[in-house]
Scaffold this motif. Structure first.
Motif, mmCIF file in Angstrom:
data_model
loop_
_atom_site.group_PDB
_atom_site.id
_atom_site.type_symbol
_atom_site.label_atom_id
_atom_site.label_comp_id
_atom_site.label_asym_id
_atom_site.label_seq_id
_atom_site.Cartn_x
_atom_site.Cartn_y
_atom_site.Cartn_z
ATOM 1 N N SER A 26 73.142 24.065 29.711
ATOM 2 C CA SER A 26 72.053 23.096 29.794
ATOM 3 C C SER A 26 70.796 23.539 29.063
ATOM 4 C CB SER A 26 71.709 22.819 31.263
ATOM 5 O OG SER A 26 71.474 24.016 31.968
ATOM 6 N N GLY A 27 70.742 24.792 28.612
ATOM 7 C CA GLY A 27 69.560 25.301 27.921
ATOM 8 C C GLY A 27 69.821 25.510 26.444
ATOM 9 N N ALA A 28 69.257 26.577 25.882
ATOM 10 C CA ALA A 28 69.474 26.929 24.479
ATOM 11 C C ALA A 28 70.850 27.570 24.368
ATOM 12 C CB ALA A 28 68.370 27.872 23.996
ATOM 13 N N ARG A 53 67.771 30.967 18.118
ATOM 14 C CA ARG A 53 67.718 30.990 19.581
ATOM 15 C C ARG A 53 68.022 32.400 20.069
ATOM 16 N NH1 ARG A 53 72.614 26.784 19.368
ATOM 17 N NH2 ARG A 53 71.429 26.305 17.509
ATOM 18 N N ALA A 54 67.686 32.698 21.318
ATOM 19 C CA ALA A 54 67.910 34.042 21.843
ATOM 20 C C ALA A 54 67.957 34.005 23.363
ATOM 21 C CB ALA A 54 66.823 35.000 21.376
ATOM 22 N N THR A 55 68.662 34.980 23.932
ATOM 23 C CA THR A 55 68.784 35.149 25.385
ATOM 24 C C THR A 55 68.583 36.624 25.709
ATOM 25 O OG1 THR A 55 70.333 33.315 25.614
ATOM 26 C CG2 THR A 55 70.314 34.932 27.382
ATOM 27 N N THR A 66 69.877 39.758 38.709
ATOM 28 C CA THR A 66 69.668 39.596 37.274
ATOM 29 C C THR A 66 68.474 38.685 37.004
ATOM 30 O OG1 THR A 66 72.048 39.849 36.852
ATOM 31 C CG2 THR A 66 70.707 38.886 35.087
ATOM 32 N N PHE A 67 67.578 39.157 36.156
ATOM 33 C CA PHE A 67 66.494 38.335 35.624
ATOM 34 C C PHE A 67 66.858 37.978 34.182
ATOM 35 C CE2 PHE A 67 64.540 40.808 38.965
ATOM 36 C CZ PHE A 67 63.709 39.888 39.606
ATOM 37 N N TYR A 68 66.635 36.730 33.791
ATOM 38 C CA TYR A 68 67.047 36.327 32.453
ATOM 39 C C TYR A 68 66.120 35.238 31.919
ATOM 40 C CZ TYR A 68 69.165 32.468 35.063
ATOM 41 O OH TYR A 68 69.367 31.392 35.899
ATOM 42 N N GLY A 69 66.165 35.075 30.624
ATOM 43 C CA GLY A 69 65.390 34.032 29.960
ATOM 44 C C GLY A 69 66.038 33.676 28.640
ATOM 45 N N SER A 70 65.799 32.465 28.172
ATOM 46 C CA SER A 70 66.348 32.038 26.891
ATOM 47 C C SER A 70 65.411 31.030 26.255
ATOM 48 C CB SER A 70 67.745 31.428 27.062
ATOM 49 O OG SER A 70 67.678 30.182 27.733
ATOM 50 N N GLY A 71 65.516 30.904 24.958
ATOM 51 C CA GLY A 71 64.712 29.935 24.238
ATOM 52 C C GLY A 71 65.227 29.753 22.828
ATOM 53 N N GLY A 72 64.909 28.606 22.252
ATOM 54 C CA GLY A 72 65.332 28.372 20.880
ATOM 55 C C GLY A 72 65.474 26.897 20.573
ATOM 56 N N ASP A 73 65.936 26.630 19.369
ATOM 57 C CA ASP A 73 66.087 25.271 18.877
ATOM 58 C C ASP A 73 67.562 24.899 18.807
ATOM 59 O OD1 ASP A 73 63.372 25.253 18.580
ATOM 60 O OD2 ASP A 73 63.404 25.605 16.415
ATOM 61 N N VAL A 74 67.835 23.619 19.051
ATOM 62 C CA VAL A 74 69.168 23.051 18.877
ATOM 63 C C VAL A 74 69.008 21.734 18.123
ATOM 64 C CG1 VAL A 74 70.117 24.140 20.948
ATOM 65 C CG2 VAL A 74 69.076 21.877 21.120
ATOM 66 N N SER A 75 70.099 21.211 17.569
ATOM 67 C CA SER A 75 69.985 20.021 16.737
ATOM 68 C C SER A 75 71.189 19.108 16.897
ATOM 69 C CB SER A 75 69.827 20.415 15.261
ATOM 70 O OG SER A 75 71.015 21.028 14.784
#
Length: 838
Positions: free
Chosen positions: A212-214, A502-504, A517-526
C-alpha cells in the motif's frame, strides 16, 4: 516370608518410582543446529513445533535450538515459516546428544521432487500478507479469498453489488489505480461483474501480499496499491476440488508430472447468477445479471535443480445487459425504471494472459528469470439511452519479454535488477460517449436542445514499444536494513518516461518479545496512460505518466509466536492525474472524424480531450492487531484492523461559477483555463474517515468450523441536491417527465461539493462449515449469512428522476445486504453451497 514381603515391597516402591519419575529419567534432550545446505545459512529465529508433544521451541540467531522429547522414538518437526509449514522426520535415541539437522536435501539428492528455490525477502514497510488458510472461509466473502483484502488496514472496500463493487481503494487512491498480479503476471480485473466473485480460483492461491506504500521497484503501473497473488509452488499428490453455490460452480485439479519433477494445476469457474437470483422476480424487468467464466492453467517442470520452466494461461470473460421496455405508460410507480424506458446497455470485458517462464539458478548466490508474456485485454459496450448513443470496442494487447535477477553480492548486500520490453498493439473503434462538460455534476440524457453528451467517432489502431528497467539494493548489517531502489519506464509513442526512486529502512530489536521493528519508506511510483487517452487522433499524445509520492513510517511488535501488533502512518501526494479536459486543445490537428478527411482533413483548435491537470492527496494511520493460528493445531485466529484517513482531489479545471456574467469568448476562455484554473479542492467521492474490521475463525473440530466478521465504515461524502430543473425534458418513448437534479455552483456555499455524509455502514456476517471426512478426501457443506442483524445499510444518496426534488427525494440509497421476499419479508442475504476435495 519376610524376604518375600520385602521383595514385593521393593517391586511396589520401584513401580511407584517409575510412575512418578519415569518421564524425566527417559526424557531425551537434543541440542541441534538447523542448517539450510542449499543456501549455506543457519535457520535463525525459526519456530519449531514437535508435533507429537505439541511443544514449541525457537532457534537463536545462529540456528541453535534445544529440543526435549519424552522418550526415544520417531518424531515430526514442523518448521513454521512465513511461507508455510515444512515437516521433518527425525529419529531420537535414548541419550542426550548434539547434532546438525539439515532442513533441505543437498544438491546431490536423487532427481525426484525437485524444487527450484530462490524466494526473495520482502519488505516489511506498507505490506500486509494473508495466507490462504486464514482467508479461504472468511464470512462475508462468499468463499472468495481475494475479498479478504477488504479487511486489511489501509483499504476501503467498494460497497455494493455489481461492477462498481469490484475494486478497492488503497490509501486514498482512485480504485482504478491498483495493479493486480498473479505470480507477477498481469490480470485486467480482480472480480467479475457481479462484484462477488474473483477471477482466480481459491485453491490456486498460496498467499496474497498487499503493498500500500512505496512498493518495491520490481512492480509498476500503480499509484494506488499492488496486489500480489502467489500461487501454489508444489503438488505432492493428485488432488482436486468441486464446488457448487447459488451463483457459480468451480472446479480444480492438480497432479504431479514427470515422476515428481513438475506439476500441472487447472482451475475454472462458471457463473449463472442470471439463472438463479435473476429468475426469482426480485429484480426489475429488463435487467439481465452478469454472466461470466474464467480459467487458470499452470504447468511447471524442473529439468534439474538449476533449470525450471513454467507455463501459464489465464482467462476471464464477463458481460451483462439492460434492455428496458419502452411501453407508453404514464405511471412511473408501475416500474422503478419506467422513466428510462427504452434504454439499452450492453457491456462486456475479457482478458487472456499467456506466459512462458524460464528460471535459472546456477548457484546459491544468483538467480535469473526470463518471462515471455502475451497480455490481451478487451472492453466493449453498446449504449442507447436518450441522447447517449455509443458503441465502442477497445483492445490494448502487448507481447513482451521480461528479465528479473537476484544476486547475493556480499554478506551484507543483495541486488535485484531487471528489464522489460513490450510492444503494445492497440485497436479502438466505434463512437465514444463523453460529457460535453466533464465538470457537469448532473448531465441530462434527454436534453436534445443542447445535449450534455457527445459522441466522438473512433477508428484508431497502431503499436508502440514500451521499456522499463529497475534495480533495488538490499543492505543488511546486523539488525539494520536499508533498501534503496529506482525504476524507469518509457512509452515511445508519447515520448514520455518516468524515473521513480524509492527506499525503505528498518531496524529490529530481536530481544523485545519476538522482535520489535521500526521502519519507514518513501518514494515515487507511476502509472502510464491508456491507449484511448494518448492516441494522436482523438486523444492527447503528450500525456505524461500519472505519479504519486508515498511516505510512511511504522512500528511492528511480534509479541510471541502468534500475536502481532502493527501501526503505520502515511501521506500520499497524487500529481499528473489524467482527467477529461474540455479546454485542452492543439492549434491545428487532424479532424477526429475520419469521415470528413476528404472535405476537411485539418481543423483548428482540435480538442485533445484529456490532460494531466488533476491532483490529490491523502493521509492517515492504520492499526493491525493480529493473532495467527498455531500451525498443526485447531487454535483460533483473527485480527482487528482500523484505518483513519482523509482523501482529497482537485481537477484544476477552469469553472464558470454562479454569478459569473463576464462576456468572454471561446479563445479567451481557453487561455483562462490554461493559466487560471479556479476549481476547488474537495473530498474524494470514495473517502471514508473510519474503517474497522474484526475477524474471527475457529476450527472447532475435524468436522466443524465457525467464523465471524464485523465491519464498520463511515459513509462516503455526496453532493447535496438543492433542486431540480423543473422537468424540462421527458422520455420521448413513453412521455414520462425526467426530473434532473441540480447542485450548488457557488464555491462559497456550505452545500458545494462532496460535503454531505449519510448513515454509517456496519454489518455482522457469520459462516458455518461442516466437514465430512473420507479416505479419498472430504465434503464441505457451508452456510454463509451476510448482515445477520438485517441492518438496512445505506451507501450515498439516490435521486429518483421520476419525481421532483422534495424532502423525500433524494433519499439514502439502500445497498447490498438484505433480500426482500415478494410478501415484504426481509431476510439476510445468504449463500449455501457444497465443496468436494479429493
Amino acid at each position: 516370608m519376610k524376604s518375600a514381603k520385602l521383595k514385593l515391597n521393593s517391586h511396589f516402591l520401584f513401580g511407584i518410582f517409575l510412575f512418578c519419575f519415569g518421564s524425566p529419567i527417559l526424557a531425551v534432550s537434543i541440542r541441534a543446529k538447523l542448517i539450510n545446505p542449499k543456501k549455506e545459512i543457519a535457520e535463525k529465529n525459526l519456530s519449531v513445533l514437535i508435533f507429537e508433544t505439541k511443544k514449541f521451541a525457537q532457534t537463536d540467531a545462529e540456528g541453535n535450538i534445544t529440543l526435549d522429547f519424552p522418550s526415544a522414538g520417531e518424531y515430526t518437526l514442523r518448521l513454521l515459516r512465513d511461507t508455510g509449514i515444512q515437516e521433518l522426520k527425525i529419529s531420537v535415541g535414548s541419550t542426550d546428544e548434539d547434532r546438525t539437522i539439515y532442513t533441505e536435501k543437498k544438491a546431490s539428492a536423487p532427481r525426484t521432487g525437485i524444487v527450484v528455490e530462490g524466494e526473495r525477502e520482502k519488505t516489511i514497510a506498507s505490506r500486509t500478507k494473508v495466507r490462504y488458510e486464514e482467508i479461504k472461509r472468511m464470512p462475508g466473502t462468499f468463499g472468495e479469498a481475494l475479498r479478504a483484502l477488504e479487511t486489511l488496514p489501509g483499504v476501503i472496500p467498494s460497497i455494493g453489488f455489481g461492477g462498481g463493487a469490484n475494486g478497492i481503494i488503497v490509501r486514498g487512491a482512485n480504485p482504478n489505480a491498483n495493479t493486480y498480479l498473479y505470480d507477477d503476471l498481469p490480470i485486467l480485473y480482480p472480480f467479475h461483474l457481479d462484484g462477488l466473485t474473483s477471477v482466480i480460483h481459491n485453491d490456486l492461491i498460496k498467499s496474497i501480499d498487499l503493498y500500500s506504500g512505496a512498493y518495491p521497484a520490481n512492480f509498476n503501473n500503480a499509484t494506488g496499491g499492488i496486489v500480489e497473488i502467489e500461487t501454489i509452488d508444489s503438488v505432492q499428490k493428485t488432488k482436486g476440488a468441486f464446488q457448487v453455490s447459488l451463483w457459480n460452480t468451480t472446479a480444480y485439479a492438480a497432479t504431479p508430472t514427470s515422476g515428481g519433477k513438475g506439476y500441472l494445476a487447472i482451475a475454472g469457474k462458471l457463473g449463472y447468477l442470471d439463472k438463479t437470483l435473476g429468475a426469482t422476480g426480485l429484480l426489475p424487468e429488463g435487467i439481465r445479471l452478469p454472466r461470466y467464466n474464467d480459467s487458470q492453467i499452470k504447468y511447471v517442470h524442473n529439468f534439474t535443480p538449476e533449470h525450471q520452466i513454467a507455463f501459464y494461461n489465464l482467462t476471464a470473460q464477463d458481460n451483462f445487459a439492460i434492455n428496458l421496455s419502452s411501453k407508453p405508460v404514464n405511471d412511473p410507480t408501475s416500474s422503478p425504471l419506467a422513466v428510462a424506458g427504452g434504454a439499452n446497455i450492453n457491456f462486456g470485458q475479457s482478458f487472456r494472459t499467456t506466459a512462458l517462464r524460464y528460471t535459472w539458478i546456477p548457484g546459491d548466490k544468483f538467480q535469473n528469470r526470463i518471462t515471455l508474456i502475451n497480455f490481451d485485454p478487451i472492453g466493449e459496450y453498446n449504449v442507447g439511452f436518450g441522447t447517449i448513443q455509443g458503441k465502442q470496442y477497445q483492445r490494448g494487447s502487448y507481447v513482451g519479454v521480461r528479465q528479473d535477477a537476484y544476486w547475493t553480492a556480499t554478506r551484507f548486500l543483495k541486488i535485484d535488477f531487471g528489464t522489460e520490453v513490450r510492444k503494445f498493439s492497440f485497436r479502438d473503434y466505434g463512437t465514444e460517449v463523453a460529457l460535453r462538460d466533464p465538470s457537469n455534476p448532473a448531465p441530462n440524457p434527454y436534453n436534445t436542445a443542447n445535449p450534455d453528451f457527445v459522441g466522438r467517432p473512433l477508428n484508431v489502431q497502431g503499436n508502440t514499444p514500451y521499456y522499463n528497467a529497475y534495480t533495488t539494493l538490499h543492505f543488511k548489517y546486523g539488525n539494520f536494513v536499508f533498501e534503496p531502489g529506482a525504476r524507469y519506464d518509457y512509452v515511445q509513442i508519447t515520448g514520455n518516461g518516468a524515473l521513480t526512486p524509492r527506499a525503505t529502512a528498518s531496524y529490529t530489536f530481536p530481544e523485545v518479545g519476538q522482535g520489535l521493528t521500526f521502519y519507514g519508506s518513501g518514494g515515487d511510483v507511476s502509472r502510464f496512460p491508456l491507449t484511448t487517452n494518448f492516441n494522436k487522433e482523438t486523444g492527447n499524445p503528450d500525456l505524461r505518466f500519472e505519479r504519486a509520492r508515498k511516505v510512511s513510517a511504522g512500528i511492528e511488535q511480534k509479541i510471541d509466536q502468534v500475536w502481532q501488533v502493527k501501526m503505520e502512518v502515511f501521506k500520499n501526494q497524487f500529481t499528473d492525474t489524467i482527467i477529461d479536459d474540455p479546454y485542452a486543445s492543439t492549434p491545428v490537428g487532424l479532424n477526429p472524424d475520419k469521415g470528413q478527411w476528404l472535405t476537411q482533413p485539418i481543423v483548428a483548435n482540435r480538442p485533445l480531450n484529456y490532460s494531466n491537470r488533476a491532483t490529490g492527496w491523502s493521509h492517515g494511520y492504520e492499526l493491525l492487531i493480529r493473532k495467527n493460528a498455531r500451525p498443526g493445531t485447531r487454535d483460533w485466529f483473527g485480527w482487528v484492523s482500523y484505518t483513519w484517513s482523509q482523501s482529497f482531489q482537485n481537477t484544476n479545471i477552469y469553472q464558470i461559477y454562479e454569478g459569473d456574467n463576464s462576456q468572454v469568448g471561446a479563445i479567451e476562455r481557453k487561455i483562462l483555463a490554461a493559466y487560471f484554473p479556479n476549481s476547488k479542492e474537495q473530498l474524494a467521492p470514495w473517502d471514508r474517515t473510519h474503517v474497522a474490521n474484526v475477524i474471527y475463525g475457529w476450527r472447532v473440530s475435524e468436522g466443524y468450523q465457525i467464523g465471524a466478521r464485523w465491519s464498520y465504515l463511515t459513509s462516503v461524502p455526496s453532493r447535496p441536491v438543492v433542486g431540480d430543473d423543473g422537468g424540462q425534458f421527458s422520455n420521448p418513448l413513453n412521455g414520462l417527465t425526467f426530473w434532473n437534479p441540480q447542485y450548488s455552483n457557488n464555491p462559497n456555499s456550505p452545500q458545494y461539493g462532496y460535503v454531505k455524509r449519510g448513515t454509517d455502514f456496519h454489518r455482522f456476517d457469520i459462516r458455518f462449515d461442516i466437514f465430512e471426512n473420507y479416505s479419498w478426501g472430504y465434503l464441505n457443506w457451508y452456510l454463509e449469512i451476510v448482515n445477520l442483524y438485517m441492518r438496512k445499510n445505506k451507501n450515498g444518496y439516490d435521486f429518483d428522476n421520476s419525481r421532483p426534488f422534495s424532502a423525500t427525494n433524494p433519499r439514502e440509497n439502500d445497498t447490498f445486504g438484505t433480500l426482500e421476499l415478494p410478501g415484504g419479508t426481509v431476510i439476510p442475504f445468504f449463500n449455501v453451497g457444497m465443496e468436494v476435495h479429493f
